[in-house]
Design a protein around this motif. Structure first.
Motif, PDB file in Angstrom:
ATOM      1  N   HIS A  23       0.909  -1.208   0.038  1.00 28.42           N
ATOM      2  CA  HIS A  23      -0.128  -0.113  -0.024  1.00 28.42           C
ATOM      3  C   HIS A  23       0.835   1.151  -0.047  1.00 28.42           C
ATOM      4  O   HIS A  23       0.467   2.390  -0.655  1.00 28.42           O
ATOM      5  N   TYR A  24       1.984   1.393   0.558  1.00 30.04           N
ATOM      6  CA  TYR A  24       2.983   2.412   0.427  1.00 30.04           C
ATOM      7  C   TYR A  24       3.463   2.735  -0.875  1.00 30.04           C
ATOM      8  O   TYR A  24       3.528   3.827  -1.177  1.00 30.04           O
ATOM      9  N   SER A  25       3.688   1.709  -1.546  1.00 29.38           N
ATOM     10  CA  SER A  25       4.480   1.812  -2.930  1.00 29.38           C
ATOM     11  C   SER A  25       3.700   1.757  -4.089  1.00 29.38           C
ATOM     12  O   SER A  25       3.979   2.163  -5.239  1.00 29.38           O
ATOM     13  N   ARG A  26       2.145   1.622  -3.949  1.00 31.58           N
ATOM     14  CA  ARG A  26       1.468   1.052  -4.938  1.00 31.58           C
ATOM     15  C   ARG A  26       1.081   2.638  -5.869  1.00 31.58           C
ATOM     16  O   ARG A  26       0.810   2.593  -6.919  1.00 31.58           O
ATOM     17  N   VAL A  27       1.194   3.888  -5.260  1.00 27.22           N
ATOM     18  CA  VAL A  27       0.909   4.801  -5.722  1.00 27.22           C
ATOM     19  C   VAL A  27       1.962   5.578  -6.862  1.00 27.22           C
ATOM     20  O   VAL A  27       1.716   6.357  -7.498  1.00 27.22           O
ATOM     21  N   ASN A  28       3.203   4.859  -6.475  1.00 22.53           N
ATOM     22  CA  ASN A  28       4.263   5.148  -7.217  1.00 22.53           C
ATOM     23  C   ASN A  28       5.122   4.109  -7.856  1.00 22.53           C
ATOM     24  O   ASN A  28       6.019   3.508  -7.146  1.00 22.53           O
ATOM     25  N   LYS A  29       4.832   3.568  -8.998  1.00 19.53           N
ATOM     26  CA  LYS A  29       5.509   2.349  -9.606  1.00 19.53           C
ATOM     27  C   LYS A  29       6.647   2.691 -10.479  1.00 19.53           C
ATOM     28  O   LYS A  29       6.900   1.921 -11.245  1.00 19.53           O
ATOM     29  N   SER A  30       7.041   4.071 -10.315  1.00 17.82           N
ATOM     30  CA  SER A  30       7.914   4.508 -11.488  1.00 17.82           C
ATOM     31  C   SER A  30       9.250   3.996 -11.155  1.00 17.82           C
ATOM     32  O   SER A  30       9.904   3.469 -10.168  1.00 17.82           O
ATOM     33  N   PHE A  31       9.955   3.521 -12.405  1.00 14.71           N
ATOM     34  CA  PHE A  31      11.281   3.008 -12.412  1.00 14.71           C
ATOM     35  C   PHE A  31      12.329   3.950 -12.104  1.00 14.71           C
ATOM     36  O   PHE A  31      12.961   4.574 -12.954  1.00 14.71           O
ATOM     37  N   THR A  32      12.314   4.541 -10.853  1.00 16.95           N
ATOM     38  CA  THR A  32      13.190   5.466 -10.662  1.00 16.95           C
ATOM     39  C   THR A  32      13.498   5.494  -9.199  1.00 16.95           C
ATOM     40  O   THR A  32      12.640   5.024  -8.417  1.00 16.95           O
ATOM     41  N   THR A  33      14.411   6.083  -8.491  1.00 15.04           N
ATOM     42  CA  THR A  33      14.815   6.080  -7.151  1.00 15.04           C
ATOM     43  C   THR A  33      14.453   7.475  -6.659  1.00 15.04           C
ATOM     44  O   THR A  33      14.521   8.010  -5.426  1.00 15.04           O
ATOM     45  N   SER A  34      13.647   8.310  -7.423  1.00 17.55           N
ATOM     46  CA  SER A  34      13.727   9.867  -7.130  1.00 17.55           C
ATOM     47  C   SER A  34      12.332  10.025  -5.995  1.00 17.55           C
ATOM     48  O   SER A  34      12.652  10.787  -5.315  1.00 17.55           O
ATOM     49  N   ALA A  35      11.596   9.162  -6.134  1.00 13.80           N
ATOM     50  CA  ALA A  35      10.192   9.439  -5.377  1.00 13.80           C
ATOM     51  C   ALA A  35      10.567   8.403  -3.968  1.00 13.80           C
ATOM     52  O   ALA A  35      10.798   7.235  -4.289  1.00 13.80           O
ATOM     53  N   LYS A  36      10.102   9.012  -2.850  1.00 14.03           N
ATOM     54  CA  LYS A  36      10.181   8.283  -1.865  1.00 14.03           C
ATOM     55  C   LYS A  36       9.261   7.335  -1.465  1.00 14.03           C
ATOM     56  O   LYS A  36       9.213   6.245  -0.557  1.00 14.03           O
ATOM     57  N   THR A  37       8.089   7.375  -2.411  1.00 11.34           N
ATOM     58  CA  THR A  37       7.084   6.144  -2.226  1.00 11.34           C
ATOM     59  C   THR A  37       7.447   5.114  -3.398  1.00 11.34           C
ATOM     60  O   THR A  37       6.382   4.241  -3.384  1.00 11.34           O
ATOM     61  N   ASN A  38       8.582   5.176  -3.703  1.00 15.17           N
ATOM     62  CA  ASN A  38       9.033   4.098  -4.805  1.00 15.17           C
ATOM     63  C   ASN A  38       9.434   2.790  -4.094  1.00 15.17           C
ATOM     64  O   ASN A  38       9.794   2.825  -3.007  1.00 15.17           O
ATOM     65  N   THR A  39       9.039   1.816  -4.677  1.00 20.17           N
ATOM     66  CA  THR A  39       9.298   0.339  -4.182  1.00 20.17           C
ATOM     67  C   THR A  39      10.883   0.279  -3.873  1.00 20.17           C
ATOM     68  O   THR A  39      11.239  -0.140  -2.713  1.00 20.17           O
ATOM     69  N   LEU A  40      11.734   0.741  -4.401  1.00 19.62           N
ATOM     70  CA  LEU A  40      13.402   0.711  -4.349  1.00 19.62           C
ATOM     71  C   LEU A  40      13.632   1.288  -3.032  1.00 19.62           C
ATOM     72  O   LEU A  40      14.631   1.109  -2.448  1.00 19.62           O
ATOM     73  N   PHE A  41      13.012   2.571  -2.676  1.00 21.83           N
ATOM     74  CA  PHE A  41      13.093   3.242  -1.370  1.00 21.83           C
ATOM     75  C   PHE A  41      13.279   2.272  -0.151  1.00 21.83           C
ATOM     76  O   PHE A  41      14.095   2.427   0.845  1.00 21.83           O
ATOM     77  N   LEU A  42      12.445   1.176  -0.164  1.00 22.97           N
ATOM     78  CA  LEU A  42      12.037   0.421   1.066  1.00 22.97           C
ATOM     79  C   LEU A  42      13.383  -0.518   1.107  1.00 22.97           C
ATOM     80  O   LEU A  42      13.712  -0.820   2.380  1.00 22.97           O
TER      81      LEU A  42
END
Length: 443
Positions: A23-42
Motif C-alpha cells: 500500500h505504501y508503494s502502489r501509488v508510485n511504481k515508477s522505475f526511478t529512485t527519485s520518489a520516496k514512495t517508490n518500491t526501491l526506497f524500501l
C-alpha cells in the motif's frame, strides 16, 4: 539501534509488513529512485526491510517508465541491470507496464536496452500501455511463444507518419479482451481479435471503426473519440452491422455531423443498455433511426452539449420509454433559463404526458441546468414523479445558490423527496446550508 530498541515493525508478521509495503508503494511504481514512495526506497532502510521487499513479488509486477526516468537511465551504467532485477523480483506474476514517450525524446539505444529486457518476460505481459515513437513500436512484439500470451489489455498511442509506416507494426500472438488505439491504424496491429470485448478508438477514420465491428464478434463496450471521415483503408459497409452483444456505447468529441450520421446509420445494437454522447454533433434524425433500427431497451442515457441540444433533447428522449437513469449537462454561456418553460422540463412535469420517460428513476444534472433551480419543486407536484431521485452537481463556490432556493429545496428533503445538490461532485450544498443555518441560530 533498531534491534536494541525492538521497534513495533519487528514484532509484526512478514505477511503484514509486506501488505503495508504494497500500500505504501502502489501509488508510485515508477522505475526511478527519485520518489520516496517508490518500491526501491524500501530496500534503503535496513537489511531486513530490503530482504522482505525483494522477496515480495507483488511490489514489482507493475511499473511506469517516462521521459525523466529514461533520461536518468541513459546516464547510468547500472540502470539496465536494475531494470532487469526489478522484473526478476516479480517472479511469475502477470506484468502491468506503462511506457510514455510521445515527444520522441528517447534514443535508439534506450529502446534496445529496454526491449531486450522486457521481451524476455513477454509471456507475462498482462496490461500493456505504450505511448511511444512509431518507429520503435515493432520492438515490443515479444519473443516467440509456443502458446498465446496472457495479454488482456493493450493500449497503443502514437502518431503515424508516412515515412515511418513501413517500420511500424505491433505483432504478437495475443488475444486481448480490451484494446485502445489512438492515431494508429488497425493495419499496423497484428493480434488475435476474437476475444475483444472492450474497444476504444481515438483520432481514427470511421472506416476503422466498421472494420473493428466485423473483426470482433464478442464486443460489448465501444468508445469512439474524435473519429474522422473515411480514409479508404477499409471498406465502408452498405447496410447496418448487427452487434447483438454491445451493451455500452460512448461517443465523444465527434463534431463532424456527417461522420456521426454515418456511424449511427450503419450499426445496430439491439442489446444496448448504456449510451453516452459528449460534445458531439446532434443529427437527431439519424439518432432516432438508430434507435428504431436497434429496438433496444435503454436503461441509462447521458448527454453533454450546448443550449441548442437542450432545446431539442425532449424530441429524442420520447423514444426512450425504458430509460431509468438520465444524466444531462448543458452549456448556456451565461444565458440560463429564467422560467420553467423549457420543453424538457415542461414534459417531465406534465400530468397529461405520462408516456414521457415513464420509468425514469434518477435524474442527474451537470453544473448548468436544463431548467431553473427555483422551479425544481414543481417537478414533485406530479404524482408519478414523487419518487424520482434528483442530483445536481455544481462546479463552483457553495454560495452559487441563494438562501431562498436552498430553503425551498431543504423543505423538499424534509418531506422525504430525494433531492441532492453537490459541489464539485462531493460536498452536499443543502446539508452544509442546513448546518450553517443551525450555527447562526445558536449564535
Amino acid at each position: 539501534m533498531n534491534q536494541n530498541h525492538d521497534p513495533v515493525i519487528h514484532r509484526l508478521p512478514p505477511e503484514i509488513i509486506s501488505h503495508i509495503f504494497f500500500h505504501y508503494s502502489r501509488v508510485n511504481k515508477s522505475f526511478t529512485t527519485s520518489a520516496k514512495t517508490n518500491t526501491l526506497f524500501l530496500g534503503a532502510v535496513c537489511r531486513s526491510w530490503r530482504q522482505l521487499a525483494w522477496a515480495t513479488p507483488e511490489l514489482w509486477n507493475s511499473f511506469f517508465i517516462g521521459y525523466g526516468i529514461v533520461s536518468r537511465w541513459s546516464e547510468s551504467a547500472h540502470a539496465e541491470k536494475l531494470f532487469s532485477e526489478w522484473l526478476e523480483r516479480s517472479a511469475a506474476l502477470p506484468l502491468t507496464i506503462q511506457i510514455l514517450d510521445m515527444n520522441r525524446r528517447w534514443g535508439d539505444e534506450v529502446y534496445r536496452a529496454m526491449t531486450d529486457v522486457l521481451n524476455k518476460h513477454s509471456a507475462r505481459w498482462y496490461d500493456m500501455d505504450l505511448a511511444i515513437s512509431e518507429r520503435h513500436l515493432h520492438l515490443f512484439s515479444g519473443i516467440a511463444l509456443e502458446k498465446k500470451s496472457i495479454l488482456r489489455r493493450l493500449v497503443l498511442s502514437t502518431k503515424l507518419t508516412r515515412s515511418e509506416a513501413a517500420l511500424v507494426r505491433f505483432k504478437m500472438n495475443c488475444s486481448p479482451i480490451e484494446l485502445k488505439l489512438a492515431s494508429l491504424s488497425l493495419e499496423y496491429v497484428d493480434i488475435l481479435w476474437d476475444n475483444l470485448t472492450v474497444v476504444h478508438l481515438s483520432s481514427l477514420p470511421v472506416d476503422e471503426f466498421f472494420e473493428v465491428l466485423q473483426r470482433c464478434p464478442n464486443i460489448t463496450t465501444i468508445t469512439l473519440q474524435k473519429i474522422t471521415r473515411p480514409s479508404g483503408t477499409f471498406i465502408v459497409p452498405n447496410t447496418r452491422i448487427p452487434c447483438p452483444r454491445v451493451l455500452s456505447f460512448e461517443l465523444s468529441n465527434i463534431i463532424d455531423k456527417v461522420v456521426l450520421s454515418q456511424v449511427l446509420d450503419l450499426v445496430k445494437f439491439p442489446s444496448l443498455d448504456q449510451w453516452s454522447i459528449s460534445t458531439c454533433a446532434f443529427p437527431q434524425r439519424n439518432m432516432i433511426s438508430f434507435i428504431e433500427a436497434s429496438s433496444f431497451t435503454l436503461k441509462t442515457f447521458q448527454i453533454v452539449g450546448d443550449r441548442r441540444i437542450s432545446d431539442r433533447i425532449h424530441n429524442l428522449l420520447r423514444h426512450f420509454p425504458s430509460l431509468e437513469t438520465l444524466h444531462l449537462r448543458f452549456w448556456f454561456h451565461d444565458n440560463l433559463p429564467t422560467d420553467s418553460k423549457v420543453p424538457f422540463f415542461s414534459k417531465l412535469c406534465s400530468t397529461t404526458e405520462t408516456d414521457f420517460l415513464p420509468r425514469l428513476q434518477t435524474l442527474k444534472f451537470g453544473y448548468d441546468l436544463a431548467f431553473p433551480l427555483h422551479a425544481l419543486p414543481k417537478l414533485f407536484t406530479t404524482g408519478h414523479r414523487r419518487s424520482l431521485e434528483v442530483e445536481i452537481n455544481y462546479e463552483g463556490p457553495l454560495t452559487i445558490i441563494g438562501d431562498g432556493i436552498a430553503e425551498r429545496l431543504l423543505e423538499l428533503v424534509d418531506k422525504g423527496f430525494r433531492v441532492k445538490v453537490l459541489c464539485n461532485g462531493k460536498a452536499d450544498i443543502l446539508e452544509e446550508y442546513r448546518v450553517k443555518q443551525r450555527s447562526h441560530k445558536e449564535r
